[in-house]
Structures are given as C-alpha cells and as structure tokens.
Design an enzyme around this catalytic site. Sequence first.
Site, PDB file in Angstrom:
ATOM      1  N   ASP B 103      -5.430  21.692  -0.570  1.00 60.75           N
ATOM      2  CA  ASP B 103      -6.376  20.886   0.190  1.00 60.75           C
ATOM      3  C   ASP B 103      -5.990  20.950   1.651  1.00 60.75           C
ATOM      4  O   ASP B 103      -4.807  20.995   1.981  1.00 60.75           O
ATOM      5  CB  ASP B 103      -6.365  19.432  -0.292  1.00 60.75           C
ATOM      6  CG  ASP B 103      -7.521  18.635   0.275  1.00 60.75           C
ATOM      7  OD1 ASP B 103      -8.547  18.534  -0.420  1.00 60.75           O
ATOM      8  OD2 ASP B 103      -7.424  18.142   1.414  1.00 60.75           O
ATOM      9  N   CYS B 249     -24.142   9.951   6.972  1.00 56.35           N
ATOM     10  CA  CYS B 249     -22.965  10.402   6.214  1.00 56.35           C
ATOM     11  C   CYS B 249     -23.235  10.255   4.734  1.00 56.35           C
ATOM     12  O   CYS B 249     -23.984   9.389   4.297  1.00 56.35           O
ATOM     13  CB  CYS B 249     -21.719   9.610   6.642  1.00 56.35           C
ATOM     14  SG  CYS B 249     -20.954   8.592   5.397  1.00 56.35           S
TER      15      CYS B 249
END
Lengths: 402, 402
Positions: B103, B249
Amino acid sequence: MATVEELKLRVRELENELIKCKQKQCAMEDAHSSELHRPKIDKMSSEVVDSNPYSRLMALKRMGIVDDYEVGKTTHSFGSGDDLPVLTPILSVFAPSQLLLFDYDKVELANMNRLFFQPHQAGLSKVEAAEHTLRNINPDVSFETHNYNITTMANFTHFMERISHGGLEEGTPVDLVLSCVDNFEARMAINTACNELGQIWMESGVSENAVSGHIQLIIPGETACFACAPPLVVAANIDEKTLKREGVCAASLPTTMGVVAGILVQNVLKYLLKFGTVSYYLGYNAMQDFFPTMAMKANPQCNDSFCRRQQEEYKKKEAERPKVEVVEEEEEAVVHEDNEWGIELVSEVTDAELQAASGTVPDLPEGITVAYTIPAECEPSGETVQETEQSLEDLMAQMRKL
Amino acid sequence: MATVEELKLRVRELENELIKCKQKQCAMEDAHSSELHRPKIDKMSSEVVDSNPYSRLMALKRMGIVDDYEVGKTTHSFGSGDDLPVLTPILSVFAPSQLLLFDYDKVELANMNRLFFQPHQAGLSKVEAAEHTLRNINPDVSFETHNYNITTMANFTHFMERISHGGLEEGTPVDLVLSCVDNFEARMAINTACNELGQIWMESGVSENAVSGHIQLIIPGETACFACAPPLVVAANIDEKTLKREGVCAASLPTTMGVVAGILVQNVLKYLLKFGTVSYYLGYNAMQDFFPTMAMKANPQCNDSFCRRQQEEYKKKEAERPKVEVVEEEEEAVVHEDNEWGIELVSEVTDAELQAASGTVPDLPEGITVAYTIPAECEPSGETVQETEQSLEDLMAQMRKL
C-alpha cells in the site's frame, strides 16, 4: 571519606538524573495517553478533509442517500450480550450518542480472535473492556455499562428499568435494543422485556457450527416476536449429527460473526437514519453464500400476553390512522397475510402457496428451517391464561420444556 | 552552608527517589508492552480451553466442516490496498502464516472509522500501522510490508517478483492475492500480474455511494479476469446523477465495508480450507439486503494476451485430465456455457435464455449491471496483437481510454 565538594557534586548529579527520569516518565505518560485517545469533537463538521473523522459519512447526506444525517446526534442505542464488537461500526458512524451495554461475561484469550478485545484485557468484564476500547475509537459516545446476567429476576427488573428510562434524556426509553446473545434464556428475557415495553429490537445469531446466521427485526405487535413462532435458522446443508456430539464446544468463525454483525449494524443504520429497506428477517448461509429474506407478522395466539396486548394496540392504531396516511406508508409496511403461523413470505412464495400452508411447521423459503417445533402441551393456551398473570418465570418454564 | 551530614542525607534521599522513579518507569514499560502483546503460540493446540486462542476454530474440524485444519499453518496470503482491515479476521483464524502487504497510503484521521487504525498512528504508512496492529492481534503471523504504489513500472516489477517468490518458503509463490484497492489502475495492475503468473486472486470493491459492493474470484484461464468483461456493479436503485457530482468525495460506510470484507475473508477461508462453495461473483446491495451470485468464464477474446494464454493452458489441462476425475470434480467446477461475453449465470437464468443473450451488454441477473460498456475502438483485437508484445503499458493505455 567524601569531602563537601564531592558530596555537592554527587547531589547535582543525582538531581539531574532524577529530573531526566521524571521527564522521561512524563513523556511516556503523554505518549501512552495520546496513543489511546483522539480528542472529542465538539461540533460535527461536514467538511471533506481527512482530519474529519465523520467526513466520509456526511457524504451520504450530500449524495441523497440519507435525508438528515444529524439524526445520528440524538440517537442512543443499546447492546446486550456476547458480541459487543458488532456495535463498534455504529460508534464510528454516529456522532455524540449513548450506548448501554449489558453483559455478565469476562474477557478470555479465546475472545481475542475478533480484533475487539485485547490480550491485556483478559480477566476484565466484557462491558468494561468494551467501554475502554470503544471510548478510544470514538470519544464522542457516552457509555453506561452493566456487568450482570439479565435473566435473574432482580437484574431483569433493572434491565427493564434502564431500557425504558436510559435514553439520552434520562427518563426516555432507548431508541433500539440489539440482542447479540448466544443462548435461549437471554433472548427470551429480551423478548419479554421488549414486548412489555413495546420496545423495537433487533435479534442476531450465529449457528453452533459457525457457518450460518441471521438477523431479525422485532416490532412488538406488528412483526413476529421470539415467542410467536419457533426460532428460524438457516440450513447449512451439513449433517446435523456432526453438530450434536456431546461435549463438543461450539465453533466460532470471526468471519461469520463479521458478516452477521455487518448486516445487523447496516440494518440498525438504515432503521435509525431512515434509508433503504430494513430487513425483517435476513439469513446467511456461509457455505453457499445464500441470504434468504422473509417477513413474519405477529401470531395472534402467541404465548406472550404482552405480545398479544401489543397486537391489539397495533390493530387499534392501524384502524385509527387516516386512510391517506395508510396508503403512503404501505410501501414500507409489513404486508399481512394470514396463515396458521402468521408467517408471511416476501417474494419467493405466492399468496396461494402461502394460504395453502398448514401443519405445525410453517411453509418457509428454501434454505430456512425452524430450530424446533413446539410440542402439543406447549401449544398456545389462548384466552385461558389471564393476560396479567403470565410472568417471565411462567413463560421461561414453558419454553424450557422445549 | 550545608554540613557533610546534611549532604549525605540529601544524597540518600535523592538516591531513593531515583530508584523509585526508575522502578516506576520499568513498571510502565512492562505494563505498556504486556498491553500490546500476547505471547506467540509455539504449537497449535486443539484443546477446548478459553486460554487457547484457536480453540473455537479447531471445533470446525471436529464438526466435520473442515477436513484438515492444519493446512492453515502453511498458508500465506497477500493483501494490497486501502482496506487492509479486511485481512484481520484471517490472521485470527490461521496459525503461523505469512502476509505480504502492499500500500502506498498514509493513515489519516478519516480512516479511524473502521476500528483498525488508531489515532496515534496518524501519519504512519498504512502498511506499517497495519503490521503493528496485526502483530498485536496475532503474533503468530509474519509480515512483509511494501509502502509503494504498485502501478509504477519499477514497483510493478518488484510486486510481481514478490507475488511469485514471496511464499512461506522463499522462492515459492503466495497462495492467494487479495485485492482491496479503490481504483481502476491498481486493479488492472493486479489483474495483469496475476494473468502473467497464473496466480489465483480475489477482487473486492465498494461502490462510490457506499451502499453496494462485490467480491470476485479470478482463476486465470478459467474464470473471467478483470479485462475479460466490463466490471460488474450491484445496482442500488439510487439516482445515478446524485452520485456523479463534481468534487464530491466518495462516501464510506464502515458497515458496507464490514459486510464486503466479511464475505471476502469468508470466501478466502473456504478457498484455503476447502469447505463450502467459493463464490465466483457475489454482489451486495445494502439498500435491499440483496446478494446476487453468478459465475463468469474467461473470454476467449480477452484483451490481455496472458489471459488468453492461460485459457489455452487450462483447455489443455482439462483435455488431458482422465475422464473419471472430470466426473468427480464436475460438481465444484465452473459450468461453461458460451455466450458473447463468456458470462454464465448460476441459477437465475436458463441455458436457453443465456444462449439468446446478445449485444455488447451481457445478460445479467436482476440487480447486477456493468459499470460501463467497452467502446468499439477497444474491442478485442484477437490474433492481430502478438502475444509477447502486449506490455502492461499498452494494456493500461487501452483501458485508460475507457
């Protein structure tokens, strides 16, 4: 022998060392406490910034999924039982709210497999440990914890009192009761309390073999209570014989718990924030990834006198409701179709098939079965039992015979 | 002026105070470290005692659900992306195993809503924070973390190398790749790598409005890869317009994440421990509690040359397999039925309906739709592209046009 100068030097050295030690101690305390807490949020912000812990949720309102996110602010819910971890996502979603936790158990190492309890909490009561962990996740939630068994008479009375008066404004009832218990007696106690109080609750459970589970929404008087019909289980196509060996401890899969807890809390959210359709009964068969749904109306011959009383009140309210409103609410309301068990299927079975259902076992969608059938001597006694005389003990004694 | 006696007294006082301070410091360090760790388990025990963190799981074997629980011991899996928390239940289930985490992101306060990351971890890389948290939950798991973006060329090469050689015995491939990413490019990178390596993987996703999600099992050459067909999404009956506003968002519901993560990890378990039926595609519509399933075979005209090569190899293997074995395995195997998209439905649609399916949009079960259709210029180019010349860049450039 040491001179005065030498001793003075030693004193200065020790003083310096002590200061350093105390400084380090303070730093450790600070680090530890900052590790455990984020600051409380005074005012919920809808700002879309990564520092706002509620930003992702406020987006639900902007997207039109949730009409009034602020409702979360005044919401208080209530949890009981072994699987307190299911409550954690609620906390992270809601703003300031209040949780009442009831459980008699202690944290064991075997409970560590669900991420929630931590090794150093072994030996603590689960409610204490839960409060501690949850407070760290969301300091905006207040807690009231009760470390006792709700099925004893004295505790049951106190439990009823807290459900009916433990709301955010003291004296008001809680908004919702969640049952996450793992035994019949505790479920019956919650059922009895909620029927008497007219309190809406959600029941959840995982089978002994850990590969199936369910959630159920119970609206006293409207949908079937836990005493209206035999509990339903999702069949997992496993030889039942392998499940009933003496002395075999119940299995537990954190994954099954996780899915059941997830759908439970998702339905809690839908119920409290008024979006989507709240499932009346949703089963989960982990072996086949099968999720049957159905709805059950209350049984007019239910053993629980308070359930029958709630049914009367519900009928009265329905009758008094202006016609226009009824039409508007029909979409969301439970559809009522009579069969012997008062069990009504949502989509998988036609009305005709439903009407034709007979016998002691209700006609259920594929994959759902009853956990047991009620023997003849326990058949509902109808009007012969006086409504006010059927106590919790009577009810439990009757059910225990099963 | 202080006398020698007075100074000596002061030295003794300071020495005592310093000893106390250091003792307290040690106690704090001990408390802190015992708070963070349970001891490693040398040998998995099947003893049913509360102090055995694996006791509830060993019960699965005794109940006949899992044939050989010990297989968990040698299992190593791999996670990538934003939703590392989904991996935690695996850790609690498996015995000693190995996890590779990839990640590029950092922990933000907005990530706190999933219980996994803790406030004091804000600013740390997610893989570091994840390793720290996971190690405390289950010290019996070893970790290899990579804090980078897998979609850049250099990182992609390293990523491929680690998938194919990062198994528990260095040099062997990992057992399973889990994709928990939130963007198209990362999914395509994982798809490309797994097709080239013939690596089985599971994909997961949650929609932008946070009320639907899915999981998908991809067996290169056998089931549809991410490039074989347009990605499928579960329709949530929400006005699409409300979802596509500029600058809004993405919403995030920990409950939806929790359900999707739960069914993902449950299917990982079923796959690794060989019990139940692993879903090829399982959707989740949170608004209606609807969970459609389906299976898709690989598309012979897939854009990805490695996918086509894996399909050839799969056909060869199937042809070489002795007849008896084929019959035995038929129950579990993917059923193959040709239609234009190579998409095959499990139960909701008949073979005849399936054969009749035509057009660029496949015939899908109720509630599932494609995220987009592939425009004409991107239609599979068949044999005109040389198999060895289609690089990741080409593929990504093609897909980016969508």
